[in-house]
Motif scaffolding. Structure first.
Motif, mmCIF file in Angstrom:
data_model
loop_
_atom_site.group_PDB
_atom_site.id
_atom_site.type_symbol
_atom_site.label_atom_id
_atom_site.label_comp_id
_atom_site.label_asym_id
_atom_site.label_seq_id
_atom_site.Cartn_x
_atom_site.Cartn_y
_atom_site.Cartn_z
ATOM 1 N N VAL A 30 8.146 2.548 7.491
ATOM 2 C CA VAL A 30 9.351 1.720 7.509
ATOM 3 C C VAL A 30 9.792 1.344 6.097
ATOM 4 O O VAL A 30 10.973 1.439 5.751
ATOM 5 N N SER A 31 8.827 0.962 5.283
ATOM 6 C CA SER A 31 9.251 0.472 3.973
ATOM 7 C C SER A 31 9.705 1.596 3.052
ATOM 8 O O SER A 31 10.426 1.339 2.093
ATOM 9 N N VAL A 52 13.042 -5.968 10.814
ATOM 10 C CA VAL A 52 12.303 -6.340 9.615
ATOM 11 C C VAL A 52 13.088 -5.909 8.374
ATOM 12 O O VAL A 52 13.083 -6.574 7.352
ATOM 13 N N GLN A 53 13.782 -4.798 8.486
ATOM 14 C CA GLN A 53 14.467 -4.242 7.329
ATOM 15 C C GLN A 53 15.760 -4.980 6.988
ATOM 16 O O GLN A 53 16.073 -5.173 5.827
ATOM 17 N N PHE A 78 0.435 3.603 1.162
ATOM 18 C CA PHE A 78 -0.888 3.057 1.476
ATOM 19 C C PHE A 78 -1.555 3.760 2.632
ATOM 20 O O PHE A 78 -2.718 3.525 2.932
ATOM 21 N N GLY A 79 -0.814 4.668 3.269
ATOM 22 C CA GLY A 79 -1.434 5.503 4.297
ATOM 23 C C GLY A 79 -2.081 6.756 3.711
ATOM 24 O O GLY A 79 -2.700 7.526 4.430
ATOM 25 N N HIS A 107 13.796 -1.502 -0.553
ATOM 26 C CA HIS A 107 12.334 -1.509 -0.669
ATOM 27 C C HIS A 107 11.775 -0.134 -0.933
ATOM 28 O O HIS A 107 10.609 0.017 -1.258
ATOM 29 N N GLU A 146 3.316 -7.587 8.165
ATOM 30 C CA GLU A 146 4.583 -8.184 8.601
ATOM 31 C C GLU A 146 5.673 -7.154 8.887
ATOM 32 O O GLU A 146 6.825 -7.323 8.482
ATOM 33 N N GLY A 147 5.293 -6.101 9.537
ATOM 34 C CA GLY A 147 6.290 -5.107 9.926
ATOM 35 C C GLY A 147 6.531 -4.039 8.888
ATOM 36 O O GLY A 147 7.330 -3.130 9.110
ATOM 37 N N HIS A 148 5.862 -4.156 7.740
ATOM 38 C CA HIS A 148 6.047 -3.099 6.740
ATOM 39 C C HIS A 148 5.006 -2.017 6.965
ATOM 40 O O HIS A 148 3.985 -1.940 6.293
ATOM 41 N N SER A 149 5.308 -1.197 7.948
ATOM 42 C CA SER A 149 4.414 -0.097 8.262
ATOM 43 C C SER A 149 4.555 0.937 7.151
ATOM 44 O O SER A 149 5.493 0.864 6.358
ATOM 45 N N PRO A 150 3.640 1.904 7.097
ATOM 46 C CA PRO A 150 3.725 2.888 6.004
ATOM 47 C C PRO A 150 5.100 3.546 5.923
ATOM 48 O O PRO A 150 5.625 3.773 4.843
ATOM 49 N N GLY A 209 1.644 -2.785 10.104
ATOM 50 C CA GLY A 209 1.417 -2.940 8.670
ATOM 51 C C GLY A 209 1.274 -4.396 8.329
ATOM 52 O O GLY A 209 0.662 -5.169 9.074
ATOM 53 N N ASN A 237 17.992 1.223 1.465
ATOM 54 C CA ASN A 237 16.890 0.312 1.718
ATOM 55 C C ASN A 237 16.258 0.024 0.364
ATOM 56 O O ASN A 237 15.604 0.883 -0.218
#
Lengths: 754, 214, 58, 264, 412
Positions: free
Chosen positions: D90-91, B202-203, E203-204, E129, D84-88, D82, E127
């Motif tokens: 990972v992003s 995904v990244q 958001f967690g 993001h 589309e794969g953007h879990s807390p 999350g 990254n």
């Protein structure tokens, strides 16, 4: 040539520019980061071919079937062995972490001789030859002095070739003092003797039972074979089998049960009789079984021709629910409801043996609970309690006994088991310390200890230690340093549990007999010797008849010959299951009347008069206003071997923090004593006192102090040693007058702020 | 003041010397960085004894005869003694290396401590099965024409990281001419991107990390 | 960090973010280079005395 | 020269844990420690400094004696999908250490890439991530028990449950050698699932109707932890007890669990 | 002895007295350095951080000094872009404070990460993001800008300026300072924001999480705004402290008044936005996740609702009013009170956004995690303060930081 500041600056700039254009800084930065990714001191496990070795783990009393994953010659991980009876693909925490015991730092590496004071823990390595001749000399001397009966052997359990080798050794040496460690199985052993007339071990067909009444048994806390019990518990959930747990504390078992019924501790027997009262009164018992296959349910005539009240009348007279409710604290409506449900179930089963079953308990309790099984006819039946014959695959020829052996063997046992006072008992090891302490000269002169850890596991460990101080020669066969080995004069280390062959009668509590095979997963790491070999060699060193009684070259030969045709099956499958189909009810009981006896001979006249009363615990209520009860926790091994580091890691922080143990008390009890969550307090009992921390817990009866078993190890690796308190130090035995078994379920105590 | 000194002063005032010094510094550090540094960075180690792939290749079917897959799908890598002793119970030929092998390893039953050129860091999971069996790749693409070698090159170990020089590649700048010149993550990824293997991250929209890492 | 790196994707996020970064770095770098070169040239020309700072060597 | 052989249907590996069966015995933790080379130190009683990829929490209904009830809740990494794969986690990772794979639905963590900023730990509401505060040390001889399938971590990095991904790698290898491209349900099971003596844990592909988890997650008593946060976790829990289900998320006074959470 | 180095037209204390000051502060600095080395050599087990408290005192200090250092970018923005020319009299000092704050922040980050030798991965394997990536990039770039802004100041030292090259360099850098300042302001706007985003995107963590626009949570804007608002206050506070310490007025009242006024209006607008954000969060964002506001402020020994009052009322509304109303602003004592309250306010805000985020339990069966720093953490947090004092002392003594000083304090 004059190098001025400016030239120097230029040179520097040139060097800097050149460096940036060369790979040096970039490669160095990259390499340095790679260096941090695997520091030179970070171990990198070597890859290799993976294969599995099947074995049976002896770390727990359940005997888990295991498979060990190996990479080349290293043992990596233990998993459950698929298809192994009882544990079937699963294993308990202790056994899962067993690799750590193999490679761990407390694995004894060579024979040791005590050089410091008793219990000080100072040992010097010696050679096997030296060690063996020292033991042999001691034993020879004793025998020539005609004191052969002063040899004692303590093992954990009686069954299997290794304990039997010890038993045989003691026998041909001339001593009756072969002892096993106390457990709830002792209670069942006696109850089978007196109610069913059988030498038997209990099997519980829990998988097929459809109503479970547990009188404080920690069904998911290490009672029997842990993995088997977990699976049974899940099966009950799937099938909707009701499980009723009587216990003063919300244990894990109570929380998993369909219904937790808090009860005043020690009143279990009375509650069972109360349930019996309802069942009898409402005619809910199993007519066929009671009428045809039982005795003394109704009134009977004794030897003198006097009429005696039967079980029925005694129960009806004395244990009506209102009275029982008063004593047990269980509402009478609940007693009636549970009794009806129990009796109406197809295969209801009633169980006892508190917690993980480390202490036997009162014989009345076993009697009352087993009588419930009798009332519903759930004996030797699918979903019921089975009396399994003791393992009989060990059929060695009777040894020839010389004069010394005969004379010594006929002397009464030191612990009083099998004597007139306690005819049904085969071992009462908890009585041994007092016997030694009370005598001028220790009645045990040489003590051999294998697999057992009396200095940790027996109640009142201070007294045990004092007794052990008095024994002139203690030989331990431990493979890991434990409290008893610390007290020994000589340690003749056995191989670790993954380094040797051994037959393992297991798993505990299973309703079919199974013999598992433990086998060497790795070659022995250290200069240790199979305990079987050590015993055989000792016997040979003793010479004469003793040597002849041990005709095997070594233990492996002994084991192979003993198992005979089964050896092949065991090698292939990992276990064998001797043929066993339970006898019909008309052949099942070997009492004089060939019946299931509701009121056994030895039940005693006195109890007839007084009725069953709760076993009183030690201590005076004024000095000690509270009552301490030990409890078992599934993540703490309370047996001879302590927790492996991985298991230590799973212990909750409400049980142990740093070195402090937590005791559980009800908020009210805590409030009264001015205690709060986490505070340091002093827990004192008539046996001693200890510093503890307080955990305030809603799930416990007010007035009680619950202490986890299995902590406070005085030896072993740094991961478990000196953490918490050994509850056995704070509690003493209370002798059951009928069975001689230790009936203590608690002790009076006080908890005050430190 | 000598003539030279005067000259120097004149030049330095006029700005000629700083350039000279700059060039001296520049070339010095370039020499250090490009020539001396790689020599210092790697230590050379000799294999326990020499091995002739060509000679052995003639006697066996293919690479997998010795470098085989186990039943569980794992790759055995460098052969163990047990495989070699089938032929080398005693000395077959007349090379000195074979004599070392038999005398020092076969007879005492000691595994040969081969230094593996392609040994990856511990964090790498490399599946030979995925590449050879599923992907149908040949050995040469990554390992080069090692099968045609008649002797073993010295093993060069990075003094800082402890890894083989073959991972970074022999070119200190990291430039490669052949697919087998380097074995860094980017080299794996390059091919994976090209072949569209597990491009499920995904990244990065490239290979998911857990494809090649453990 | 650069196009072609494992983590690089040609998407809005990367182009905007890294674009902004390289833009900022570029300004800083160019500005600094400009100052240094200009100062070097001025020094070489020796007209360092005329900026009118209240300094002692004026 | 694109190669399609490796493209198997996207999976979403996940778990269903039956809390009625879980007895809190801790075998899952022990199996996980052994499987994943988890270090241990002298004192592990400070749980906030103790690495346990799988942690068993003890829940209480907070009622008074004798109405007290407790329940154990094993908590592995939830491998949140999350959005589309953007879990807390990972992003937020600045160095692309942690990633979400759309092939398996597993959140990966590459220790050698991690430089220890711990942002992911702050992001994870389940506290499933652990930091190596100490250098891992095995007493002499005990390093023999380390598994080569899982890298040993170094001090200063974050680690977490990987759903025993290495077992998937191994299973795939076996499949390739046998000429298959995909692994069967029983070929890839996590160590905790394998060890759970109560058989409370079920593991498999949540997308695959043939896998047991597919059906189990649809149990009316199934719930996920903190679903309302939008973490979209892949670990489901089942409990017949209402108070347990209510303990799985935060609710305002008037709210009822079943009506709030977005299911599956 | 060092009179040749001291700027013309000003008076400084004796070298002995100065050395004593440096020695005392230096001892504290060394203590910090020792703690820092412990953390690097022995690892982060030297701290009291744990798996629940992955961000702790340091990160708070980091966020706080960056917020307070915001004075540099905002004053620069005002002077070079908006054209408030009076601010040239305080901009040097603002830059110096900014430089100290940012270098400290970077140092703290270097201690805070578990693998400092791999720290560059944040750039290399970025990254985009992640808010932290943005923070790292902009932080280091902006630090470069601040260095560039600080260098000409150093070069203006009486002795250094004698070197023609340095003289020219300083002059040229001054010449295009507006370009640097603009770039700095651009970078700063973003990284202040990303620092806000750090907890805003979690958001967690319902306590920290905020909705927003595109990828930016509201805290993104609030952080930039608050840094711009409170940063100048901090510059003024540091000026006052230095004035007290030196016993001299260094900046004219009109400059102070202008900056205070700007700060006041910024705080006022900020606090209105903050209140709106808090209300939306308390009434919409948190309840949607099953939390009431009081969930975040009860059942624990420390974090009560007082903390919200302290931040918003005492640290926001009150200083805003004092600084906006001319009468109160011109009163030296009230102005100083407002400034101090403001500095406390913004520090509390950063504390809340780091430490309270970690402390609040999210899983219903979890507990409040309490944490107190170890001495190593305290020492490494004090280290930048000591370093800052030393750098300010050196700069003040040897560099012409305050253009108005000679005029305000004529040497006899």
């Amino acid at each position: 040539m004059k190098i001025d500041r400016r030239s120097f600056l230029s040179l520097g700039l040139g060097v800097a520019a050149g460096s940036v254009l060369s790979p040096l800084p970039w490669k160095l930065t990259d390499d340095l980061s790679i260096w941090t990714q695997t520091w030179p001191w970070t171990p990198v496990p070597k890859d290799g071919a993976v294969h599995y070795v099947h074995s049976v783990s002896t770390l727990c009393s359940g005997g888990c079937g295991i498979q060990v994953r190996k990479v080349d010659d290293r043992a990596i991980k233990i998993e459950g062995m698929e298809g192994y009876p009882g544990s079937d693909g699963k294993a308990c925490n202790q056994c899962l972490a067993g690799i750590q015991k193999l490679y761990g730092p407390d694995h004894i590496q060579t024979p040791l001789k005590r050089v410091g004071n008793r219990g000080e823990g100072r040992f010097a390595p010696i050679s096997w030859d030296e060690a063996m001749s020292m033991v042999a000399e001691q034993l020879k001397k004793l025998r020539t002095e005609g004191k052969s009966q002063t040899l004692g052997c303590v093992v954990e359990r009686e069954y299997g070739t290794i304990p039997q080798l010890f038993k045989r050794f003691a026998k041909v040496y001339g001593s009756p003092n072969f002892m096993t460690m106390p457990s709830y199985l002792d209670g069942y052993e006696q109850i089978f003797k007196i109610m069913q007339g059988e030498e038997a071990i209990p099997g519980f067909d829990l998988e097929n039972a459809d109503y479970i009444l547990s009188f404080g048994s920690g069904l998911v806390e290490g009672w029997g074979s842990a993995p088997r019990m977990f699976q049974a518990n899940s099966l009950w959930k799937e099938k909707g089998v009701p499980v009723v747990q009587f216990e003063p504390r919300l244990s894990n078992t109570a929380a998993k049960a369909t219904q937790w019924v808090p009860i005043n501790p020690g009143a279990e027997a009375i509650l069972a009789l109360g349930l019996a009262h309802v069942i009898i009164k409402e005619n809910l018992f199993h007519y066929d079984f009671v009428n045809r296959y039982s005795a003394r349910f109704e009134a009977w005539e004794d030897g003198q021709g006097t009429e005696q009240k039967g079980f029925k009348d005694r129960v009806l007279d004395r244990y009506d629910p209102r009275y029982v409710s008063r004593v047990t604290g269980v509402p009478s409506s609940q007693i009636e409801k549970i009794a009806r449900e129990f009796a109406k179930a197809e295969s209801p089963i009633a169980l006892c043996g508190r917690g993980a079953g480390h202490t036997p308990g009162a014989i009345f309790e076993f009697h009352a609970v087993h009588a419930l099984n009798g009332l519903v006819g759930n004996i030797n039946r699918k979903g019921g309690v089975w009396a399994l014959p003791k393992p009989d695959y060990i059929a060695w020829p009777e040894p020839a006994l010389d004069e010394v052996a005969k004379k010594g063997g006929d002397t009464p046992r030191v612990d009083g088991a099998g004597t007139e006072t306690y005819p049904a008992a085969s071992s009462l090891t908890h009585r041994l310390p007092a016997m030694i302490n009370d005598a001028e000269e220790s009645p045990i002169q040489v003590l051999l200890v294998h697999g057992a850890n009396p200095c940790y596991c027996l109640p009142d460990t201070e007294t045990v230690r004092a007794a052990f101080e008095k024994i002139p020669c203690i030989v331990s066969f431990a493979s890991h340093m434990d409290e008893t080995a610390l007290m020994a004069d000589l340690i003749l280390p056995d191989h670790g549990h993954l380094e040797k062959y051994q037959d393992v009668p297991a798993p505990e509590g299973l309703s079919v007999p199974v013999i598992g095979l433990a086998r060497p997963v790795v070659a022995p790491l250290y200069d240790t010797r199979h305990v079987g070999d050590t015993v055989i060699q000792l016997a040979k060193a003793m010479g004469g008849g003793m040597a002849d009684s041990f005709p095997w070259k070594n233990y492996e030969e002994c084991l192979r010959k003993t198992l005979g045709q089964h050896w092949k099956t065991m090698e292939e499958k990992g276990w064998f299951s001797p043929d066993f189909s339970g006898p019909d009810w008309n052949e099942a009981f070997e009492t004089p009347t060939r019946n299931f006896v509701f009121i056994p001979e030895r039940y005693g006249k006195d109890t007839e008069e007084a009725g069953v009363s709760p076993i009183e615990v030690e201590g005076d209520p004024i000095t000690f206003p509270m009552v301490m009860i030990p409890f078992d926790h599934v993540r703490i091994a309370a047996g001879p071997v302590g927790n492996a580091p991985f298991v230590m890691k799973t212990i909750e922080d409400t049980l142990l923090r740093d070195k402090d143990i937590f005791v559980q008390v009800h908020p009210k009890t805590a409030g009264k004593a001015g205690l709060e969550e986490g505070v340091l307090a002093v827990l004192s009992t008539p046996k001693g006192s200890a510093k503890v921390r307080v955990h305030v817990y809603d799930g416990i009866q007010p007035g009680l102090v619950a202490v986890p078993r299995g902590l406070g190890r005085g030896s072993g690796d740094e991961f478990m040693a000196d953490k918490g308190v050994n509850v056995n130090r704070l509690i003493g035995p209370v002798e059951d007058p009928v069975s001689g078994l230790n009936a203590a379920w608690g002790i009076r105590a006080n908890l005050t702020i430190a | 003041m000598s003539a030279l000194e005067e000259k120097t002063k004149a030049v330095s005032d006029g700005g000629g010397f700083p350039t000279l010094f700059f060039i001296i510094g520049l070339s010095l550090s370039l020499i250090v960085g490009w020539i001396i540094f790689p020599k210092l960075l790697y230590s050379k180690k000799q294999q326990p004894f020499d091995f002739n792939h060509v000679l052995h290749n003639e006697m066996v079917e293919d690479c997998q005869s010795c470098h085989f897959f186990r039943e569980d799908g794992s790759f055995a890598g460098v052969p163990k003694l047990a495989q070699c002793v089938d032929c080398h119970m005693d000395i077959q030929g007349d090379t000195e290396d074979e004599a070392i092998f038999v005398n020092e390893y076969v007879i005492p039953g000691r595994e040969v401590p081969w230094l593996v050129y392609s040994e990856q860091p511990d964090c790498v999971f490399f599946s030979h099965a995925a590449h050879v069996k599923a992907g149908g790749m040949d050995c040469k693409t990554c390992h080069g024409p090692i099968g045609q070698s008649t002797s073993l090159k010295p093993y060069e170990e990075n003094r800082i990281t402890g890894y083989s020089r073959d991972i970074w590649g022999y070119n200190i700048a990291g430039i490669k001419k052949n697919t087998w010149d380097r074995m860094k993550m980017d080299d794996c990824s390059e091919c994976h991107v090209q072949m569209d293997v597990n491009q499920t991250s995904v990244q990065t929209e490239k290979g998911a990390c857990f494809v090649c890492h453990k | 960090m650069f196009p072609g790196f494992f983590e690089w994707i040609w998407d809005g996020g990367h182009m905007l973010f890294m674009g902004g970064l390289w833009y900022a770095l570029g300004i800083i770098g160019l500005g600094l280079t400009y100052c240094i070169f200009k100062a070097a040239i001025e020094t070489a020309q020796g007209d360092g005395e005329g900026h009118g700072h209240g300094d002692e060597h004026h | 020269m694109k190669k399609a052989a490796d493209h198997t249907k996207p999976k979403r590996y996940g778990m269903v844990i039956d809390l009625d069966k879980c007895t809190g015995c801790g075998a899952c933790m022990v199996a996980c420690f052994a499987e994943n080379n988890i270090p241990f130190k002298k004192d592990e009683s400070e749980k906030l400094l103790s690495i346990t990829w799988m942690r068993v929490y003890k829940l209480s209904n907070k009622k008074k004696y004798p109405d007290t009830d407790i329940c154990y809740l094993p908590r592995p990494c939830m491998h949140c999908e999350g959005h589309e794969g953007h879990s807390p986690c990972v992003s937020v990772c600045p160095a692309t250490v942690t990633d979400y794979s759309t092939e398996t639905g597993i959140v990966s963590q590459i220790y050698t890439r991690c430089f220890g900023c711990r942002y992911c730990m702050a992001a994870c509401p389940y506290h499933a991530r652990y930091f190596n505060w100490w250098d891992p040390v095995w007493p002499k001889g005990m390093e023999k028990m380390l598994s080569p399938d899982v890298s040993v971590r170094m001090r200063g990095v974050v680690e977490k449950c990987s759903f025993c991904y290495h077992r998937y790698q191994r299973a795939k290898d076996k499949a390739y050698v046998e000429g298959r491209t995909d692994v069967e349900e029983e070929e890839y099971q996590t160590a905790c699932t394998q060890a759970c003596p109560a058989r409370a844990i079920t593991f498999g592909d949540l997308n695959n109707p043939k896998h047991k988890v597919y059906e189990l997650k649809q149990d009316p008593h199934a719930f996920r932890l903190l679903e309302r946060l939008g973490t979209n976790p892949k670990v489901y829990y089942v409990s017949s007890r209402e108070w347990v289900r209510k303990s799985g998320d935060n609710y305002l006074k008037h709210e009822e669990p079943g009506h709030i959470a977005t299911k599956h | 002895m060092d009179s040749a180095l001291i700027p013309k037209g000003v008076q400084r204390c004796s070298l002995g007295k100065f050395t004593l000051l440096i020695a005392v502060v230096g001892a504290v600095l060394l203590w910090g350095v020792y703690a820092m080395l412990l953390c690097w050599i022995k690892g982060l087990n030297q701290t009291n951080m744990n798996d629940y408290y992955g961000f702790a005192l340091w990160i708070w200090a980091d966020l706080a000094v960056i917020a307070l250092g915001g004075g540099a970018f905002f004053t620069g923005f005002l002077k070079y872009i908006v054209g408030k020319d009076e601010l040239k009299n305080i901009i040097n000092y603002a830059v110096l404070i900014g430089f100290i704050c940012y270098s400290s922040a970077l140092l703290i980050l270097a201690i805070d990460i578990g693998q400092p030798l791999r720290g560059w991965f944040i750039f290399w394997h970025a990254n985009v993001h992640s808010m932290l990536t943005e923070v790292a990039f902009c932080l280091s770039c902006y630090f470069a800008v601040l260095t560039i802004e600080y260098i000409p100041l150093i070069l203006e030292n009486r002795q250094l300026n004698k070197v023609p090259f340095f003289h020219h360099l300083a002059h040229n850098m001054h010449g295009i300072m507006a370009v640097f300042a603009a770039t700095g302001a651009f970078l700063s706007f973003f990284h202040q924001g990303s620092l806000g985003g750090v907890s805003g995107v979690l958001f967690g963590r319902p306590f920290g999480y905020r909705e927003g626009v595109f990828v930016w949570p509201w805290t993104f804007f609030l952080f930039t705004w608050s840094a711009a608002a409170y940063g100048p206050s901090f510059t003024l506070m540091c000026t006052k402290i230095l004035e007290k310490a030196s016993g001299k007025q260094l900046v004219k009242d009109n400059v102070v008044d202008l900056l205070a006024k700007i700060s006041g209006w910024m705080i006022l607008t900020y606090i209105i936005a903050k209140i709106a954000d808090t209300l939306y969060w308390a009434l919409v964002t948190a309840p949607a996740r099953g939390h009431t506001l009081m969930d975040f402020y009860s059942n624990n020994p420390v974090y009560g609702i007082w903390i919200l009052v302290l931040e918003i009322v005492l640290g926001g509304i009150i200083p805003a009013i004092i600084l906006v109303v001319p009468g109160t602003r011109r009163n030296g004592y009230l102005r100083m009170t407002a400034i101090i309250l403001g500095v406390i306010g913004v520090s509390v805000n950063r504390w809340v956004m780091v430490l309270q985020v970690m402390a609040v339990p999210v899983m219903p069966f979890d507990f409040w995690a309490m944490y107190y720093p170890s001495w190593q953490e305290v020492a490494t947090t004090i280290l930048p303060v000591a370093y800052g004092i030393i750098l300010i002392a050196l700069s003040y003594r040897y560099l012409p930081i305050f253009p108005q000083e000679p005029e305000l304090n004529p040497v006899d």
